[in-house]
Design a protein around this motif. Structure first.
Motif, PDB file in Angstrom:
ATOM      1  N   GLN A  47      60.245 104.997  54.267  1.00  0.00           N
ATOM      2  CA  GLN A  47      61.890 104.734  54.114  1.00  0.00           C
ATOM      3  C   GLN A  47      61.380 103.263  55.418  1.00  0.00           C
ATOM      4  OE1 GLN A  47      65.782 105.427  53.276  1.00  0.00           O
ATOM      5  NE2 GLN A  47      66.206 105.708  55.700  1.00  0.00           N
ATOM      6  N   ARG A  48      60.320 103.416  55.898  1.00  0.00           N
ATOM      7  CA  ARG A  48      60.293 103.378  57.654  1.00  0.00           C
ATOM      8  C   ARG A  48      59.904 102.015  57.150  1.00  0.00           C
ATOM      9  NH1 ARG A  48      62.297 102.179  62.733  1.00  0.00           N
ATOM     10  NH2 ARG A  48      61.050 101.594  63.734  1.00  0.00           N
ATOM     11  N   ARG A  49      58.990 102.798  56.841  1.00  0.00           N
ATOM     12  CA  ARG A  49      57.796 101.961  56.299  1.00  0.00           C
ATOM     13  C   ARG A  49      58.026 100.737  55.487  1.00  0.00           C
ATOM     14  NH1 ARG A  49      54.262 106.242  55.595  1.00  0.00           N
ATOM     15  NH2 ARG A  49      54.262 106.415  53.163  1.00  0.00           N
ATOM     16  N   SER A  54      59.799  94.645  55.282  1.00  0.00           N
ATOM     17  CA  SER A  54      60.741  93.598  54.991  1.00  0.00           C
ATOM     18  C   SER A  54      61.573  93.484  56.135  1.00  0.00           C
ATOM     19  CB  SER A  54      62.396  94.504  54.726  1.00  0.00           C
ATOM     20  OG  SER A  54      63.266  95.548  54.482  1.00  0.00           O
ATOM     21  N   TYR A  55      61.328  93.796  57.324  1.00  0.00           N
ATOM     22  CA  TYR A  55      62.192  92.479  58.414  1.00  0.00           C
ATOM     23  C   TYR A  55      61.198  91.676  58.263  1.00  0.00           C
ATOM     24  CZ  TYR A  55      63.682  92.969  63.109  1.00  0.00           C
ATOM     25  OH  TYR A  55      63.766  92.494  64.619  1.00  0.00           O
ATOM     26  N   LEU A  56      61.517  90.381  57.647  1.00  0.00           N
ATOM     27  CA  LEU A  56      61.105  88.664  57.829  1.00  0.00           C
ATOM     28  C   LEU A  56      62.280  88.198  57.417  1.00  0.00           C
ATOM     29  CD1 LEU A  56      58.799  89.850  54.188  1.00  0.00           C
ATOM     30  CD2 LEU A  56      57.991  89.904  56.501  1.00  0.00           C
ATOM     31  N   PHE A  75      71.539  93.089  59.452  1.00  0.00           N
ATOM     32  CA  PHE A  75      70.818  93.065  58.178  1.00  0.00           C
ATOM     33  C   PHE A  75      70.101  94.394  57.664  1.00  0.00           C
ATOM     34  CE2 PHE A  75      65.714  92.067  58.411  1.00  0.00           C
ATOM     35  CZ  PHE A  75      65.674  91.452  57.365  1.00  0.00           C
ATOM     36  N   ASP A  76      69.496  95.450  58.516  1.00  0.00           N
ATOM     37  CA  ASP A  76      69.443  96.846  58.050  1.00  0.00           C
ATOM     38  C   ASP A  76      69.644  97.516  57.255  1.00  0.00           C
ATOM     39  OD1 ASP A  76      67.327  97.199  60.403  1.00  0.00           O
ATOM     40  OD2 ASP A  76      68.731  98.168  61.470  1.00  0.00           O
ATOM     41  N   TYR A 146      58.856  98.454  63.461  1.00  0.00           N
ATOM     42  CA  TYR A 146      58.237  96.825  62.879  1.00  0.00           C
ATOM     43  C   TYR A 146      57.480  96.444  63.655  1.00  0.00           C
ATOM     44  CZ  TYR A 146      62.879  98.363  61.279  1.00  0.00           C
ATOM     45  OH  TYR A 146      64.670  98.796  60.152  1.00  0.00           O
ATOM     46  N   PRO A 147      57.173  95.108  62.744  1.00  0.00           N
ATOM     47  CA  PRO A 147      56.083  94.386  63.524  1.00  0.00           C
ATOM     48  C   PRO A 147      57.407  93.826  64.641  1.00  0.00           C
ATOM     49  CG  PRO A 147      57.155  93.895  61.006  1.00  0.00           C
ATOM     50  CD  PRO A 147      57.921  94.781  61.577  1.00  0.00           C
TER      51      PRO A 147
END
Length: 179
Positions: A47-49, A54-56, A75-76, A146-147
């Motif tokens: 789920q973390r991956r 999707s952190y876009l 957003f989360d 996160y990126p």
């Protein structure tokens, strides 16, 4: 837990829930709690991956348009709701956030003002682990970060920017329906 296993569990939880995200989260918790502890930890890691991938910025912009605003926590929660929609919807939204305009529930939300968020989906692994072990889910020492860059932000409140970045969603949520 492999990617296919993660999404299979989500699909199983979706069965019979009729789109009720809280019911999907409850069912996913039950299904996961019945599995090995290693699977629960694997689910949390996967789920973390999924959340990191999707952190876009454009997906955040889509959440902002759809929900009429969107903080970082919201957003989360929006992405929690998105996970509950299943693998194909999630993958398509990550690849092309404007594709969310095609979902009937999103189109309906343009009229009803319904918000899409689920904190409960984000807590599935924590609740399942607690249920299975009566202890707290340990922190993941190998957690996927996160990126560092989400992408170049654009002004979500600027209609022109929204129409350029997400034309279909902007048409739904910025143009009032004809009466």
């Amino acid at each position: 837990m492999r990617t296919d296993d993660f999404w299979t569990l989500i699909d199983q939880a979706r069965t019979g829930a009729d789109g009720d995200v809280e019911a999907i989260a409850a069912r996913a918790t039950e299904l996961l709690a019945a599995r090995d502890v290693a699977d629960i930890v694997g689910y949390a890691r996967h789920q973390r991956r999924v959340l990191a991938a999707s952190y876009l910025v454009d997906l955040w912009g889509a959440a902002y348009l759809i929900n009429g605003g969107c903080s970082d926590d919201w957003f989360d929660y929006f992405r929690g709701w998105l996970i509950a929609q299943g693998r194909s919807v999630f993958a398509r939204a990550v690849a092309e956030p404007d594709s969310l305009a095609e979902l009937p529930v999103v189109r309906q939300a343009a009229v009803t003002g319904e918000d899409f968020a689920s904190q409960e989906m984000l807590g599935v692994a924590t609740r399942a682990y607690r249920k299975a072990t009566a202890t707290e889910l340990p922190p993941d020492p190998d957690a996927v970060p996160y990126p560092p860059e989400i992408g170049e932000f654009w002004d979500f409140d600027d209609e022109g920017s929204a129409r350029r970045q997400l034309p279909r969603l902007a048409a739904l949520f910025l143009d009032p329906p004809a009466e």
